[in-house]
Scaffold this active site. Structure first.
Site, mmCIF file in Angstrom:
data_model
loop_
_atom_site.group_PDB
_atom_site.id
_atom_site.type_symbol
_atom_site.label_atom_id
_atom_site.label_comp_id
_atom_site.label_asym_id
_atom_site.label_seq_id
_atom_site.Cartn_x
_atom_site.Cartn_y
_atom_site.Cartn_z
ATOM 1 N N SER A 102 -11.252 -0.420 3.749
ATOM 2 C CA SER A 102 -10.082 -1.325 4.563
ATOM 3 C C SER A 102 -9.290 0.382 5.707
ATOM 4 O O SER A 102 -9.406 0.884 4.440
ATOM 5 C CB SER A 102 -9.499 -2.020 4.360
ATOM 6 O OG SER A 102 -9.986 -3.283 3.925
ATOM 7 N N GLU B 112 -4.648 3.149 6.284
ATOM 8 C CA GLU B 112 -4.673 2.853 5.112
ATOM 9 C C GLU B 112 -4.645 4.570 3.829
ATOM 10 O O GLU B 112 -4.316 4.399 3.507
ATOM 11 C CB GLU B 112 -4.656 1.647 4.470
ATOM 12 C CG GLU B 112 -5.128 1.272 3.051
ATOM 13 C CD GLU B 112 -5.632 -0.155 2.761
ATOM 14 O OE1 GLU B 112 -6.067 -0.393 1.431
ATOM 15 O OE2 GLU B 112 -5.598 -0.534 3.032
ATOM 16 N N ARG C 29 0.732 -0.833 -0.044
ATOM 17 C CA ARG C 29 -0.088 -0.162 0.058
ATOM 18 C C ARG C 29 1.067 1.282 0.009
ATOM 19 O O ARG C 29 0.344 2.364 0.863
ATOM 20 C CB ARG C 29 -0.820 -0.067 1.612
ATOM 21 C CG ARG C 29 -2.387 -0.962 1.687
ATOM 22 C CD ARG C 29 -2.682 -1.465 -0.229
ATOM 23 N NE ARG C 29 -3.910 -3.010 -0.057
ATOM 24 C CZ ARG C 29 -3.201 -3.452 0.210
ATOM 25 N NH1 ARG C 29 -1.770 -4.215 -0.913
ATOM 26 N NH2 ARG C 29 -3.807 -4.656 -0.441
#
Length: 350
Positions: free
Chosen positions: A237, A346, A164
Site C-alpha cells: 500500500s 505511507e 502508521r
C-alpha cells in the site's frame, strides 16, 4: 564486517529501484552495530537503516552509510498463565515471526500475516491490517542511539503509536536503530475476523476461526490482491487510508452512498504532541477513492496503479523513483479534486 563502496541498492528494496549507496554494511549483532557506529571513519557520515526495504522509495543515490540490519533470533523471554512474551531480532523477516507464533499457538498477530518487511520496521510504522495494529501486542523494544552508541529500551507509551506512525517517524527519526522487538501475545485468544473478507474466506473453506485458519485466510486475501514484489516491483500500500471529520463525511456519503467507510475511535487517531479530537471521525478506503478516479490498472510509462489493487503503485520495468513519485502526485491531485480528500504516502521517500 565488510564495508562496501558504491553498492547498488536494487536488490535491497522491493520497488527494485536502482540507486547506489556510498557505503554499505551488513550487521548481524548489536555488538557489530555499535562497532560500526563508533568507527571514526563513519561518525560524521549520515546513516540509513535498511531492513526488508519494503516501505521505501529511492529517488536518488544515497550519500550515506547504509546499514543492512540482519540481527536475527526469536525466543520466549517470559510467560505467565495468560501471556507469552516473544523477543525477536530486528533483522528477522516479519512474516517469519508471525509463522513462529502461529505454529506455537501464540495469538495476536495472525491478522498481520504476510506483511512484507522486517521486524524492526514494524514498530516504526505501527503496521496494521485487517482490524489489527502492532501496538495491540507491542511490549517494548531495544534500540541503539545513532550518535552515542548507547542502548535504550522503549516501552509502548514512549513509542507514541498512531495510525502508521510512531516516535521513530517523528521526534527521534533517524536517531535510533532498533535491534529487537518484544511482543506480548495471548495464550487465550480473542479473534478479530470482522474486517475485510476474513469471515468469507473462513466460510468458503468451511473452517472454524483459530490462529492458523485466520492466518491462512489473511494470506489468501493478500495474495489475491497484492502483487509479489519479486515479480512486480512494489511496496504494498503506497498511501494511508485518510481520516475525515463528520461534516465532510456526511457530504461525501450523500454523494457516494456506496463509499466504504469505518467509524473510528478518536483516541486512536490523535496526532503526536496534540490531544485527541472529541468529535467523530471516519476512515475512508484510499484504494476505493483512487479507483473511482480511474487509476486502477492504469499505466504511465514504466509505472502504474496495479490492476487488482489501486492502492499499490508498481514498477513494471525500469521505473525511477521520480517516475513513481510523479504518478503518486497525479493520483493525489485526482482524489483531492474529485472528493476534496487528501491522501498521504505511507511509503518513506528518500
Amino acid at each position: 564486517m565488510q564495508i562496501q563502496k558504491n553498492i547498488s541498492l536494487k536488490p535491497f528494496n522491493t520497488f527494485g529501484i536502482d540507486v547506489n549507496a556510498s557505503f554499505f554494511v551488513e550487521v548481524t549483532s548489536t555488538e557489530e552495530l555499535k562497532n560500526i557506529l563508533s568507527n571514526d571513519q563513519f561518525k560524521q557520515i549520515p546513516k540509513l537503516i535498511l531492513g526488508g526495504g519494503s516501505n521505501v522509495l529511492f529517488t536518488k543515490d544515497v550519500n550515506a552509510l547504509v546499514i543492512h540490519n540482519l540481527i536475527k533470533g526469536i525466543e520466549v523471554v517470559k510467560e505467565d498463565n495468560e501471556h507469552v512474551f516473544i523477543q525477536s531480532g530486528a533483522g528477522e523477516i516479519w512474516n517469519d515471526l508471525v509463522k513462529y507464533c502461529v505454529q506455537h499457538d501464540y495469538a495476536g498477530i495472525e491478522n498481520l500475516s504476510l506483511i512484507p518487511g522486517s521486524v524492526g520496521a514494524a514498530p516504526m510504522q505501527n503496521i496494521g491490517a485487517y482490524g489489527v495494529e502492532l501496538k495491540e501486542t507491542f511490549f517494548e523494544l531495544e534500540a541503539v542511539n545513532n550518535e552515542t552508541g548507547e542502548q535504550k529500551t522503549f516501552i509502548k507509551e514512549e513509542c507514541k503509536f498512531g495510525y502508521r506512525e510512531s516516535i521513530f517517524k517523528q521526534e527521534v527519526k533517524g536517531k535510533y536503530i532498533i535491534t529487537s522487538v518484544t511482543l506480548q501475545l495471548n495464550k487465550k485468544p480473542v479473534f478479530n475476523t470482522s474486517y475485510g473478507a476474513i469471515n468469507y474466506e473462513l466460510q468458503n473453506k468451511n473452517a472454524e476461526a483459530n490462529i492458523k485458519t485466520i492466518s491462512e485466510a489473511v494470506c489468501n486475501i493478500r495474495r489475491s490482491k497484492l502483487p509479489d514484489p519479486k515479480i512486480i516491483g512494489n511496496a504494498g500500500s503506497f498511501f494511508k487510508n485518510p481520516t475525515i471529520n463528520k461534516d465532510q463525511f456526511d457530504l461525501l456519503v450523500s454523494k457516494y452512498p456506496l463509499m466504504p467507510n469505518y467509524p473510528t475511535n478518536p483516541s486512536t487517531l490523535q496526532h503526536l504532541n496534540t490531544s485527541a479530537p472529541q468529535h467523530p471521525t471516519y476512515k475512508l478506503a484510499a484504494g476505493w477513492l483512487i479507483e473511482q478516479c480511474g487509476w486502477k490498472g492504469k499505466r504511465v510509462g514504466n509505472t502504474g496503479a496495479h490492476k487488482d489493487q489501486a492502492l499499490v503503485l508498481a514498477n513494471y520495468g525500469d521505473a525511477t523513483g521520480d517516475e513513481i513519485i510523479s504518478l503518486a502526485k497525479q493520483i493525489q491531485l485526482s482524489v483531492k479534486e474529485k472528493f476534496g480528500v487528501d491522501i498521504t504516502a505511507e511509503v518513506n521517500v528518500y
